[in-house]
Write an enzyme that holds these catalytic residues in place. Structure first.
Site, mmCIF file in Angstrom:
data_model
loop_
_atom_site.group_PDB
_atom_site.id
_atom_site.type_symbol
_atom_site.label_atom_id
_atom_site.label_comp_id
_atom_site.label_asym_id
_atom_site.label_seq_id
_atom_site.Cartn_x
_atom_site.Cartn_y
_atom_site.Cartn_z
ATOM 1 N N ASP A 92 -8.643 15.300 26.855
ATOM 2 C CA ASP A 92 -9.457 16.398 27.369
ATOM 3 C C ASP A 92 -10.933 16.207 27.002
ATOM 4 O O ASP A 92 -11.272 15.494 26.048
ATOM 5 C CB ASP A 92 -8.942 17.725 26.798
ATOM 6 C CG ASP A 92 -9.170 18.898 27.720
ATOM 7 O OD1 ASP A 92 -10.057 18.807 28.588
ATOM 8 O OD2 ASP A 92 -8.458 19.913 27.578
ATOM 9 N N GLU A 113 -16.117 14.099 29.092
ATOM 10 C CA GLU A 113 -17.377 13.887 29.809
ATOM 11 C C GLU A 113 -18.429 13.098 29.001
ATOM 12 O O GLU A 113 -19.167 12.337 29.643
ATOM 13 C CB GLU A 113 -17.954 15.237 30.256
ATOM 14 C CG GLU A 113 -17.142 15.944 31.303
ATOM 15 C CD GLU A 113 -15.873 16.588 30.749
ATOM 16 O OE1 GLU A 113 -14.900 16.709 31.502
ATOM 17 O OE2 GLU A 113 -15.854 16.937 29.553
ATOM 18 N N ASP A 131 -11.410 22.587 34.856
ATOM 19 C CA ASP A 131 -11.112 24.011 34.674
ATOM 20 C C ASP A 131 -11.621 24.829 35.863
ATOM 21 O O ASP A 131 -12.552 25.635 35.752
ATOM 22 C CB ASP A 131 -11.736 24.505 33.371
ATOM 23 C CG ASP A 131 -11.139 23.812 32.164
ATOM 24 O OD1 ASP A 131 -9.980 23.388 32.250
ATOM 25 O OD2 ASP A 131 -11.832 23.691 31.135
#
Length: 947
Positions: A554, A557, A631
């Protein structure tokens, strides 16, 4: 850092590039795999030297440097290609011509322009001849480099795709701007695919604009008028929706509340929790044409221009979304504007920027413009079709390794399963209800509250994780994927170990920031190979050795701290092991997955790695990594935007994509819904599950309310029945789906296919953003409007189509109003399709795919190849797999099942194929209990069946 490159480059250049190479008559220097050219107009504006390398007959590498030497820094994205293609080079008055078996590459010796043509001299792509390049010297953390731009000409009828995954509900990027910047819900992949059957792989890791690369301007770049007609601003009214407090009215020329640091711009007395803001007035532009507005928003946002509602969206406060809208405006004409914003929480974000119409001289072009680089570096990839171009991308960046077969089944996830008992209870409920499932996902916070990064279970909630995993495997035949972040809380043993070795980014700690749970933290430097090795060792020690099957990586980025300005985000990951964060910003997810993939394959060479990551970069497919769309919100418009997002991600060369079925973040009205909201919630999930069953990976996930089908609706409800139907259909289709997966490795195939891939000759498909092919045969048409019982479906030319459910035949080349009752999404089957269905199963490994029901859709010749292997290991890389080819001849009315090729351990030697033949005049429903037209008992040898 790699400061030795400059010295090595100089040494190699002096030996490899004699000064005498450039005589008065020859303007190029031959190398082992190409040429080096010095343009006659020798300046930094167009580059001092141009290197053309022949990678394959169809792939050319172009490097343009403003310096005296080329960088020797190896690519993070591109792998060495082992090939020795033949090529020749000649020079005439017009320039230098390099020819391969497929391409003619021309370099103008005066301007440095490069043209890519076919062997008949027809242009495929050409650089713009004037103002084609720019190099602007910059310094990034003391590191010398350039801001670089390369411009290409683009004919009127060209369409542009790929470039990763973006949420702006756009399919064709021609005339648009695409920002390649890793962010939650936006994935940067620097590969562009053209409808002209070529691709550009831009070998650069910095933040990059593609297409129309002009900077978006503040709203004040337009002429603004207040509600009362005063020029220079809009009238902003801040009010409280729950109290009778006086409203605040003020003049505002710009709406830019983009980041945390912008929160101080709001009026001191304005409280977002109950607030509402209204901007009113008029706008006008100094240009006639299509005006673009870029909207960054959190909370509820509506925008009207001249009474037309252009934006009506919602996004959770902590993860703002974006939208790009267009409207035609006449020069100097005033247009009414109204903007209504209701924040959602104590912090919320809104920014509106604009871009004037594209200047006439720039309409037929697109560009790549990057923040940092040593040189312009790109690969031109050509092909006869989009599949060949994507194959070329994978030739450069690596094969898409084959995922384990169980990954093609259904995954259930939730934010989050809080206890061992809760997680096991969900799987038990699935098995008791006979709802097929292969994988359960354990999201974040399975650790103690203050122990992020330890990879250790909180014993108070997960008292025996070893037993839990054993029960999942042995009792429920279910895999476990677990969330692992590249994140460490300060003070725990793993943080101290990483810190001692210098493997952590330290700025977030130095700034004293705390995450949303209230603890100081930072991320590790994935660009450091030793740090990647230690990161895997920690995962291996505490997780993999327990039997964890797959990894949910997760926030890759990297999202070290959310909602900071981009410059601050770069500061938080400075320095990287390789250099400045500005230069390497977008490549973090690639390096993070690399460490996990290589670590697991070293620890266990047998079991297939599987990674799910929130961000991606070019080459990620070689590390057994899939990407999900982040998300996103639980809204109809967010569901719709996933269609084009997933298609363009797949057109970027990466075959494995998925999303949170049902959306991740939920409006408050769904948490304690009334009857109307509950009905909409159930329908939204029903439609999203229908869509989700036909993407490469099938996965439900989200925040409360829970997404398990039995929590969405009771068993007698149409929502439950529809979700269960599509789940079971997905498992019936496993022979088809796993064959597609096999082809992603064996033949560089793409599973989720933009219509341009199979119907590129049909001009009607270029801009279709809400339909796609799932494999070669199934046309998928999600329903994304509440209450809809039909939708418009375009059936491409070149063949007819069959309704999947009824078998009814419809001619191609037309738009129809397809029926879409509550429980059913329109799906059409291509004329000439052969689709294998297996038996009903509860998980992928429950039993072999036998018997197989072959649906043969006649009217045209057709073929399909069934691929099978051991499903869990890497023996397929050594040739342990089998294929059976099915071929239907329309003229002979025969189905040929060819000799089986290949073998593997556990392969079925004898098979049963039940044939159901459908013709334009004889429809047959999708019914696995019907009597087959033929039954074939197959022993591995060719059989021919005459109808």
């Amino acid at each position: 850092m790699r400061k030795y490159y400059s010295f090595l480059s100089t040494v190699v250049f002096l030996f490899a590039f004699p000064v005498c190479a450039f005589s008065q008559t020859i303007h190029y220097q031959k190398t082992d795999n190409g040429i080096i050219v010095r343009p006659g107009i020798n300046n930094i504006a167009i580059g001092k030297q141009i290197k053309i390398e022949v990678i394959t007959d169809q792939i050319i590498h172009a490097v343009i440097t403003p310096g005296d030497q080329f960088s020797l820094e190896p690519s993070l994205m591109v792998l060495p290609v082992k090939s020795k293609p033949e090529w020749t080079v000649t020079e005439n008055a017009d320039g230098i011509r390099l020819t391969t078996k497929s391409l003619l590459v021309k370099v103008d010796i005066h301007s440095g322009q490069i043209q890519y043509q076919d062997l008949n001299g027809k242009n495929i792509l050409e650089e713009k001849i004037q103002n084609a390049r720019s190099f602007k010297a910059v310094s990034n953390d003391g590191e010398a480099g350039y801001q670089i731009t390369q411009v290409f000409n683009s004919p009127n009828d060209e369409a542009l795709y790929g470039l990763g995954q973006h949420q702006d509900d756009m399919m064709n990027y021609k005339g648009k701007q695409v920002l390649l910047l890793q962010n939650n819900t936006d994935v940067a992949i620097p590969f562009l695919l053209s409808s002209k059957n070529y691709g550009i792989l831009w070998d650069n890791y910095s933040i990059t604009k593609v297409g129309d690369v002009r900077d978006y301007q503040p709203l004040s770049s337009l002429r603004l008028f207040s509600k009362d007609g005063d020029q220079g601003w809009l009238t902003a009214t801040y009010s409280d929706q729950k109290k009778n407090a006086a409203s605040i009215t003020r003049a505002e020329s710009d709406i830019d509340y983009s980041f945390l640091s912008d929160m101080k711009k709001f009026p001191d007395s304005f409280k977002m929790a109950n607030g509402k803001v209204l901007w009113e007035g008029k706008i006008s532009s100094g240009y006639t044409g299509l005006q673009h507005f870029h909207v960054k928003y959190a909370g509820y946002i509506k925008i009207w221009i001249n009474g037309e509602l252009l934006v009506d969206k919602w996004r959770q406060a902590w993860n703002p979304g974006t939208a790009v809208v267009e409207t035609e405006m006449q020069k100097d004409k005033k247009y009414d504007i109204k903007i209504e914003w209701i924040p959602d929480g104590s912090e919320s974000y809104l920014a509106i920027k604009c871009l004037t119409p594209i200047p006439e001289g720039e309409k037929n072009q697109y560009a790549f413009s990057s923040e940092a680089g040593d040189e312009i570096n790109y690969y031109f990839v050509s092909g006869a079709n989009a599949d060949e171009v994507i194959s070329g991308y994978r030739t450069l960046t690596g094969k898409a390794v084959l995922m384990p077969k169980w990954a093609m089944g259904f995954w259930q996830s939730r934010e989050r399963y809080k206890t061992q008992e809760e997680l096991l209870g969900v799987v038990k409920e699935f098995r008791d209800r006979k709802i097929p499932i292969d994988n359960i996902v354990l999201d974040w916070q399975y650790w103690k509250p203050d122990s992020w990064g330890t990879h250790e279970f909180d014993k108070s909630r997960f008292p025996d994780p070893d037993a839990m995993i054993k029960t999942l495997h042995e009792t429920y035949n279910t895999r476990l994927m677990i969330s692992v972040w590249p994140k460490f809380y300060s003070g725990n043993a793993n943080y101290d170990l990483m810190n001692k070795n210098g493997f952590l980014y330290k700025r977030n700690i130095a700034d004293g920031r705390k995450d949303w749970l209230g603890y100081p933290s930072t991320f590790y430097d994935a660009f450091n190979p030793e740090a990647r090795g230690l990161f895997w060792d920690l995962m291996n020690k505490n997780l993999y050795k327990k039997g964890i099957d797959a990894w949910w990586m997760d926030a890759t980025e990297p999202d070290i701290h959310s909602n900071l300005p981009i410059e601050e985000r770069k500061q938080l990951m400075t320095p990287t092991f390789l250099g400045s964060a500005t230069k390497y910003f977008n490549a973090f997810p690639l390096q993070n997955s690399k460490g996990v993939y290589e670590g697991q394959r070293k620890a266990n060479a047998n079991d297939r790695v599987f990674i799910l990551t929130r961000s991606a970069y070019g080459g990620l497919q070689r590390y057994a990594a899939a990407t999900w769309s982040g998300d996103i919100a639980s809204r109809w418009e967010d569901m719709k935007s996933q269609i084009s997002a997933g298609i363009n991600f797949s057109l970027s060369g990466l075959p494995y994509w998925t999303m949170d079925i049902g959306g991740f973040s939920v409006e408050r009205r769904y948490e304690k819904p009334d009857a109307a909201d509950l009905a909409e919630w159930r329908e939204l999930n029903t439609r999203w599950y229908q869509f989700g069953a036909f993407v490469p990976l099938f996965r439900g996930h989200g925040q409360f309310p829970f997404r398990e089908v039995y929590n969405i609706a009771p068993a007698d409800h149409p929502a439950y029945k529809s979700i269960l139907f599509y789940n079971k259909l997905r498992y019936r289709l496993m022979p088809y789906i796993y064959s597609l997966a096999g082809n992603t490795y064996q033949k560089d195939y793409t599973i989720m296919r933009g219509l341009i891939m199979d119907y590129g000759a049909d001009e009607q498909v270029k801009n279709i953003a809400d339909q796609y092919m799932f494999g070669p045969s199934l046309l998928i048409n999600p329903v994304y409007k509440y209450g809809a019982t039909s939708r418009k479906v375009y059936l491409p030319k070149l063949n007819g189509w069959y309704d999947l459910y009824t078998g009814a035949y419809v001619k191609g080349g037309q738009t129809i109003n397809a029926k879409a009752p509550y429980g059913q999404m329109p799906v059409y089957v291509k004329e000439g399709a052969i689709i294998p269905y297996g038996p009903e199963i509860q998980y992928t490994a429950e039993k072999p795919a036998d018997p197989i029901t072959l649906y043969v859709y006649t009217g045209k010749d057709g073929t399909f190849t069934l691929y099978e292997d051991e499903g869990l290991n890497y023996n397929y890389e050594k040739g342990a797999f089998s294929t059976i080819e099915f071929t239907y001849s329309e003229s002979a009315k025969t189905l040929t099942i060819a000799d089986r090729k290949g073998t593997f351990k556990g392969m079925l030697e004898n098979r049963t194929f039940n044939i159901i033949r459908i013709t334009p005049k004889k429809a047959k429903a999708l019914n696995f209990n019907q009597t087959p037209d033929k039954t074939i008992h197959y022993t591995g040898k060719q059989t021919i069946t005459k109808f």
